[in-house]
Motif scaffolding. Structure first.
Motif, PDB file in Angstrom:
ATOM      1  N   ALA A  61      86.883 -59.723  66.100  1.00  0.00           N
ATOM      2  CA  ALA A  61      86.126 -58.767  65.291  1.00  0.00           C
ATOM      3  C   ALA A  61      85.805 -57.498  66.091  1.00  0.00           C
ATOM      4  O   ALA A  61      85.956 -56.387  65.577  1.00  0.00           O
ATOM      5  CB  ALA A  61      84.839 -59.414  64.778  1.00  0.00           C
ATOM      6  N   GLU A  62      85.410 -57.678  67.356  1.00  0.00           N
ATOM      7  CA  GLU A  62      85.106 -56.506  68.187  1.00  0.00           C
ATOM      8  C   GLU A  62      86.351 -55.679  68.470  1.00  0.00           C
ATOM      9  O   GLU A  62      86.312 -54.452  68.420  1.00  0.00           O
ATOM     10  CB  GLU A  62      84.454 -56.958  69.492  1.00  0.00           C
ATOM     11  N   MET A  63      87.461 -56.353  68.770  1.00  0.00           N
ATOM     12  CA  MET A  63      88.694 -55.618  69.058  1.00  0.00           C
ATOM     13  C   MET A  63      89.208 -54.916  67.802  1.00  0.00           C
ATOM     14  O   MET A  63      89.682 -53.783  67.873  1.00  0.00           O
ATOM     15  CB  MET A  63      89.761 -56.542  69.637  1.00  0.00           C
ATOM     16  N   ASN A  64      89.087 -55.555  66.639  1.00  0.00           N
ATOM     17  CA  ASN A  64      89.509 -54.895  65.401  1.00  0.00           C
ATOM     18  C   ASN A  64      88.688 -53.632  65.156  1.00  0.00           C
ATOM     19  O   ASN A  64      89.219 -52.624  64.691  1.00  0.00           O
ATOM     20  CB  ASN A  64      89.405 -55.851  64.211  1.00  0.00           C
ATOM     21  N   LYS A  65      87.402 -53.677  65.481  1.00  0.00           N
ATOM     22  CA  LYS A  65      86.548 -52.496  65.331  1.00  0.00           C
ATOM     23  C   LYS A  65      87.059 -51.366  66.235  1.00  0.00           C
ATOM     24  O   LYS A  65      87.173 -50.217  65.802  1.00  0.00           O
ATOM     25  CB  LYS A  65      85.102 -52.853  65.689  1.00  0.00           C
ATOM     26  N   VAL A  66      87.380 -51.688  67.489  1.00  0.00           N
ATOM     27  CA  VAL A  66      87.913 -50.693  68.433  1.00  0.00           C
ATOM     28  C   VAL A  66      89.238 -50.145  67.913  1.00  0.00           C
ATOM     29  O   VAL A  66      89.467 -48.928  67.931  1.00  0.00           O
ATOM     30  CB  VAL A  66      88.090 -51.308  69.842  1.00  0.00           C
ATOM     31  N   LEU A  67      90.105 -51.022  67.440  1.00  0.00           N
ATOM     32  CA  LEU A  67      91.417 -50.590  66.949  1.00  0.00           C
ATOM     33  C   LEU A  67      91.290 -49.702  65.711  1.00  0.00           C
ATOM     34  O   LEU A  67      92.059 -48.759  65.540  1.00  0.00           O
ATOM     35  CB  LEU A  67      92.306 -51.805  66.672  1.00  0.00           C
TER      36      LEU A  67
END
Length: 77
Positions: A61-67
């Motif tokens: 979820a955190e990486m998707n937000k960054v992406l």
């Protein structure tokens, strides 16, 4: 089965490479520059095992937000 449940919540380096279309050296460089967050197993000191090999991983979820912020993946409507 446990790894399948975990994989819903984590993103591996392999997945990140596929999404970004970049090699691991670019991912490391972007982490050093602060463009990407460090992997969870580097933040916690835990050398996590995903499947059969030791693998870097991030909170999905955190990486998707960054992406999404980088414009790599589409924002959900």
């Amino acid at each position: 089965m446990k790894n399948e449940q975990k994989s819903e919540h984590i993103m591996t380096k392999r997945e990140l490479k596929e999404i970004l279309g970049k090699e691991r050296t670019t991912i490391w460089r972007w982490m050093k520059k602060g463009i990407l967050p460090p992997p969870l197993n580097h933040q916690t000191g835990f050398a996590g095992k995903i499947g059969r090999t030791s693998e870097l991983f991030w909170n999905r979820a955190e990486m998707n937000k960054v992406l999404r912020q980088l414009g790599v993946i589409q924002t959900k409507v």
